[in-house]
Design a protein around this motif. Structure first.
Motif, PDB file in Angstrom:
ATOM      1  N   PRO A  48       0.774  -1.260   0.351  1.00 19.28           N
ATOM      2  CA  PRO A  48       0.048   0.569  -0.340  1.00 19.28           C
ATOM      3  C   PRO A  48       0.436   1.312   0.214  1.00 19.28           C
ATOM      4  CG  PRO A  48       0.342  -0.919   2.159  1.00 19.28           C
ATOM      5  CD  PRO A  48       0.472  -2.191   1.404  1.00 19.28           C
ATOM      6  N   ASP A  49       1.953   1.340   0.384  1.00 20.47           N
ATOM      7  CA  ASP A  49       2.867   2.356  -0.039  1.00 20.47           C
ATOM      8  C   ASP A  49       4.020   2.583  -0.615  1.00 20.47           C
ATOM      9  OD1 ASP A  49       4.101   0.294   1.502  1.00 20.47           O
ATOM     10  OD2 ASP A  49       5.326   1.453   3.006  1.00 20.47           O
ATOM     11  N   ALA A  50       3.983   1.078  -1.073  1.00 19.48           N
ATOM     12  CA  ALA A  50       4.431   1.460  -2.736  1.00 19.48           C
ATOM     13  C   ALA A  50       4.465   1.145  -3.890  1.00 19.48           C
ATOM     14  CB  ALA A  50       6.009   0.733  -2.800  1.00 19.48           C
ATOM     15  N   VAL A  51       3.227   1.947  -4.779  1.00 22.71           N
ATOM     16  CA  VAL A  51       2.351   1.633  -5.496  1.00 22.71           C
ATOM     17  C   VAL A  51       2.953   2.305  -6.857  1.00 22.71           C
ATOM     18  CG1 VAL A  51       0.143   1.714  -7.076  1.00 22.71           C
ATOM     19  CG2 VAL A  51      -0.115   1.948  -4.685  1.00 22.71           C
ATOM     20  N   CYS A  52       3.112   0.920  -7.828  1.00 19.62           N
ATOM     21  CA  CYS A  52       3.791   1.963  -8.827  1.00 19.62           C
ATOM     22  C   CYS A  52       3.922   1.252 -10.213  1.00 19.62           C
ATOM     23  CB  CYS A  52       5.405   1.346  -8.766  1.00 19.62           C
ATOM     24  SG  CYS A  52       6.499   1.364 -10.498  1.00 19.62           S
ATOM     25  N   VAL A  53       2.220   1.832 -10.769  1.00 16.69           N
ATOM     26  CA  VAL A  53       1.523   1.462 -12.271  1.00 16.69           C
ATOM     27  C   VAL A  53       1.911   2.657 -13.617  1.00 16.69           C
ATOM     28  CG1 VAL A  53      -0.424   1.991 -12.595  1.00 16.69           C
ATOM     29  CG2 VAL A  53      -0.180   0.862 -10.406  1.00 16.69           C
ATOM     30  N   PRO A  54       3.408   1.875 -14.009  1.00 18.93           N
ATOM     31  CA  PRO A  54       3.193   2.314 -15.456  1.00 18.93           C
ATOM     32  C   PRO A  54       1.907   2.728 -16.205  1.00 18.93           C
ATOM     33  CG  PRO A  54       4.610   0.833 -15.478  1.00 18.93           C
ATOM     34  CD  PRO A  54       3.553   0.141 -14.062  1.00 18.93           C
ATOM     35  N   ALA A  55       2.117   4.036 -16.864  1.00 15.47           N
ATOM     36  CA  ALA A  55       1.296   4.651 -18.072  1.00 15.47           C
ATOM     37  C   ALA A  55       1.248   3.305 -19.190  1.00 15.47           C
ATOM     38  CB  ALA A  55       1.660   5.506 -18.437  1.00 15.47           C
ATOM     39  N   GLY A  56       0.103   2.687 -19.144  1.00 13.29           N
ATOM     40  CA  GLY A  56       0.046   2.156 -20.290  1.00 13.29           C
ATOM     41  C   GLY A  56      -1.376   0.525 -19.648  1.00 13.29           C
ATOM     42  N   TRP A  57      -0.433   0.739 -18.348  1.00 11.06           N
ATOM     43  CA  TRP A  57      -0.297  -1.317 -17.763  1.00 11.06           C
ATOM     44  C   TRP A  57      -1.938  -1.556 -17.262  1.00 11.06           C
ATOM     45  CZ3 TRP A  57      -1.257  -2.542 -12.612  1.00 11.06           C
ATOM     46  CH2 TRP A  57      -1.610  -4.104 -12.160  1.00 11.06           C
ATOM     47  N   ASP A  58      -2.593  -0.691 -16.592  1.00  4.33           N
ATOM     48  CA  ASP A  58      -3.632  -0.772 -15.464  1.00  4.33           C
ATOM     49  C   ASP A  58      -5.138  -0.375 -16.482  1.00  4.33           C
ATOM     50  OD1 ASP A  58      -5.101  -1.092 -12.824  1.00  4.33           O
ATOM     51  OD2 ASP A  58      -4.471   1.006 -11.980  1.00  4.33           O
ATOM     52  N   THR A  59      -5.850  -1.088 -15.993  1.00  4.05           N
ATOM     53  CA  THR A  59      -7.059  -0.742 -17.225  1.00  4.05           C
ATOM     54  C   THR A  59      -7.706  -1.062 -15.875  1.00  4.05           C
ATOM     55  OG1 THR A  59      -7.453  -3.692 -16.906  1.00  4.05           O
ATOM     56  CG2 THR A  59      -6.689  -2.684 -18.408  1.00  4.05           C
ATOM     57  N   LEU A  60      -9.446  -0.874 -16.541  1.00  5.73           N
ATOM     58  CA  LEU A  60     -10.773  -0.935 -15.346  1.00  5.73           C
ATOM     59  C   LEU A  60     -10.703  -2.116 -14.905  1.00  5.73           C
ATOM     60  CD1 LEU A  60     -12.460   2.000 -13.393  1.00  5.73           C
ATOM     61  CD2 LEU A  60     -14.318   0.684 -15.392  1.00  5.73           C
ATOM     62  N   LYS A  61     -10.708  -3.273 -14.747  1.00  4.99           N
ATOM     63  CA  LYS A  61     -10.433  -4.821 -14.855  1.00  4.99           C
ATOM     64  C   LYS A  61      -9.569  -4.315 -13.715  1.00  4.99           C
ATOM     65  CE  LYS A  61     -12.703  -6.493 -18.854  1.00  4.99           C
ATOM     66  NZ  LYS A  61     -12.659  -7.939 -19.777  1.00  4.99           N
ATOM     67  N   LYS A  62      -8.617  -4.494 -13.647  1.00  8.83           N
ATOM     68  CA  LYS A  62      -7.129  -4.303 -12.725  1.00  8.83           C
ATOM     69  C   LYS A  62      -6.917  -3.654 -10.852  1.00  8.83           C
ATOM     70  CE  LYS A  62      -3.728  -5.960 -15.968  1.00  8.83           C
ATOM     71  NZ  LYS A  62      -2.674  -4.653 -16.507  1.00  8.83           N
ATOM     72  N   ILE A  63      -8.152  -2.600 -11.971  1.00  8.02           N
ATOM     73  CA  ILE A  63      -9.128  -1.376 -10.404  1.00  8.02           C
ATOM     74  C   ILE A  63     -10.165  -2.536  -9.830  1.00  8.02           C
ATOM     75  CG2 ILE A  63      -9.513   0.666  -9.383  1.00  8.02           C
ATOM     76  CD1 ILE A  63      -7.987   1.415 -11.748  1.00  8.02           C
ATOM     77  N   ASP A  64     -10.615  -2.742  -9.841  1.00 10.89           N
ATOM     78  CA  ASP A  64     -11.813  -3.200  -9.494  1.00 10.89           C
ATOM     79  C   ASP A  64     -11.274  -4.639  -8.907  1.00 10.89           C
ATOM     80  OD1 ASP A  64     -13.316  -1.377 -11.050  1.00 10.89           O
ATOM     81  OD2 ASP A  64     -14.149  -3.337 -12.267  1.00 10.89           O
ATOM     82  N   ILE A  65     -10.393  -5.545  -9.054  1.00 10.12           N
ATOM     83  CA  ILE A  65      -9.956  -6.371  -7.739  1.00 10.12           C
ATOM     84  C   ILE A  65      -9.933  -5.889  -6.637  1.00 10.12           C
ATOM     85  CG2 ILE A  65      -7.754  -7.589  -7.393  1.00 10.12           C
ATOM     86  CD1 ILE A  65      -7.312  -8.074 -10.556  1.00 10.12           C
ATOM     87  N   LEU A  66      -9.332  -4.518  -6.297  1.00 11.86           N
ATOM     88  CA  LEU A  66      -8.993  -3.538  -4.868  1.00 11.86           C
ATOM     89  C   LEU A  66     -10.496  -3.778  -4.743  1.00 11.86           C
ATOM     90  CD1 LEU A  66      -7.107  -1.038  -5.751  1.00 11.86           C
ATOM     91  CD2 LEU A  66      -6.321  -3.034  -4.239  1.00 11.86           C
ATOM     92  N   SER A  67     -11.364  -3.432  -5.258  1.00  7.42           N
ATOM     93  CA  SER A  67     -13.198  -3.816  -4.859  1.00  7.42           C
ATOM     94  C   SER A  67     -13.832  -5.148  -4.186  1.00  7.42           C
ATOM     95  CB  SER A  67     -13.714  -2.718  -5.572  1.00  7.42           C
ATOM     96  OG  SER A  67     -13.703  -1.882  -6.090  1.00  7.42           O
TER      97      SER A  67
END
Length: 457
Positions: A276-295
């Protein structure tokens, strides 16, 4: 002739293969840092430079970061413009981002983990400032459209480190043709400004047990913060880094990523979202489905909840109320006492003309000295009137004593306003008045007076 053309084509192919290895670094690239005051912009840039942060900042600071290509030893300097968080300095943006350096610019937005409840307001504010400034630049419509298309292509052509695809000097995959790029998915690059963006969350070292206890945060709250800010980066085509100068968290990765986006230098760090204190997300890797895993793993907080309803600002106790201010005009103390003295003299004159005894009781209030007059008339000559006179005389002596530590003028005015009476004389007069008022009970007043004498002794 055919053999000569074949040899030329062969040498041409060999030179093209070796061209990326002889990358030429130029110094006309720039980095613009935006964010509110207190988010650690200057300290972060000093960390990337390997220097100590300056004690005082300015409206628009300029620095540079040394760049070196390990493949050929080529060197350059990346210019860094750091904008003050005061909105009055936004007019200086024309110096840091203009027509001459627009194509080679990268913008970094900073927010602090110490105040996560301010993220939406701060990020939306600086995005609006940046968008307004870009729209004001005298760029041709074709040039702006080309910049937006290039940013979208960079986002779509991201390849995971270690894959078989290689990246060219401009950060695009040479093995992917423009027609073969996948279309943008839901909520990706809905706001395309045409410049590379990197969102940096600073001071993540505060995410300790004390910080969680103070604000009543749990792991679900930090997941909700990460979910919100990753969606923000997804809409604007930005990369995301959580950093800490004290713990040196992701500082090296951030520097390598900046040089990768600006100069095309290699960046082989994989995305990190578990810590939680060392997040690294390069531009182009993330998607809405990957973010929904947190939810899916966050059962305590609804994913569609309003950010400010979940991450609330702490109550400081300094709330402002919308009401008209009441102004109270102060009066000079000596003038106030002089007016009171005139009033008392006038009352004494009226009392002398009307007859009867008068006791002036003076006591201190929040606005000054207040005088109360008790008249000894036949109608008030009963037991209650006598006791009232007695306690009035005691209060009069107490008020005169309390002003003993005041100024000389204050003592003189007090002496004029309140003249202490002799307690023994008061008792004799009270006793005689009591006997006159009630002749059937001659012993009761004397008994009460004796009790008061014993209490006083």
């Amino acid at each position: 002739m055919a053999e000569e053309k074949a040899k030329e084509n062969l040498w041409y192919a060999i030179l093209n293969e070796q061209k990326p290895r002889f990358r030429k670094l130029v110094s006309n690239k720039s980095l613009l840092v935006l964010g509110d005051n207190g988010t650690g912009k200057t300290s972060l840039i000093a960390k990337l430079q390997g220097k100590k942060p300056p004690k005082h900042g300015a409206g628009l600071e300029y620095a540079y970061i040394d760049v070196e290509d390990d493949s050929n030893g080529d060197k350059a300097q990346l210019g860094v413009w750091t904008m003050d968080g005061d909105t009055g300095h936004t007019s200086l943006l024309a110096l840091a981002l203009n027509v001459n350096n627009f194509e080679g610019a990268l913008v970094m937005l900073t927010v602090s983990m110490t105040e996560p409840w301010t993220w939406p307001e701060q990020l939306n504010h600086w995005i609006n400032v940046l968008e307004g400034h870009i729209e004001s630049l005298p760029l041709a419509a074709e040039q702006k459209e080309a910049a937006r298309k290039q940013l979208a292509t960079k986002w779509q052509s991201y390849c995971y480190p270690g894959s078989s695809l290689k990246q060219t000097s401009v950060g695009l995959n040479s093995a992917i043709d423009g027609d073969d790029l996948l279309p943008l998915t839901e909520d990706e690059l809905t706001t395309n400004l045409g410049v590379d963006l990197v969102v940096v969350v600073t001071k993540t070292d505060c995410m300790a047990a004390a910080f969680q206890l103070e604000h009543d945060y749990r792991d679900e709250h930090f997941d909700f913060m990460q979910q919100w800010i990753r969606k923000f980066c997804l809409r604007h085509g930005a990369a995301l880094f959580y950093t800490s100068i004290k713990k040196a968290t992701n500082c090296d990765y951030l520097q390598k990523y900046l040089l990768h986006r600006v100069y095309g230098l290699p960046f082989q760090t994989p995305p990190m979202v578990a810590e939680p204190d060392a997040v690294c997300v390069p531009a182009g890797w993330d998607t809405l489905k990957k973010i929904d895993i947190l939810s899916e793993n966050n059962h305590g907080i609804q994913a569609d909840s309003d950010y400010t309803d979940v991450i609330r600002a702490p109550y400081t106790g300094n709330g402002m109320y919308n009401r008209d201010l009441e102004f109270v005009e102060t009066v000079d103390e000596q003038a106030f006492l002089a007016r009171q003295l005139e009033i008392l003299k006038r009352l004494d004159q009226e009392q002398a003309q009307g007859g009867g005894d008068t006791i002036h009781r003076t006591h201190r209030t929040s606005t000054g000295l207040r005088s109360t007059i008790i008249t000894d008339s036949p109608e008030s000559a009963g037991g209650e009137g006598i006791l009232a006179k007695f306690f009035s005389s005691l209060l009069q002596k107490k008020a005169a004593t309390s002003t003993a530590d005041g100024s000389e003028s204050g003592r003189n005015d007090t002496e004029k306003l309140a003249v202490p009476l002799d307690p023994s004389a008061d008792l004799d007069r009270f006793s005689s008045n009591w006997k006159k008022a009630d002749p059937k009970k001659p012993e009761e007043p004397q008994q009460n007076m004796n009790e008061h004498e014993q209490t006083k002794n």
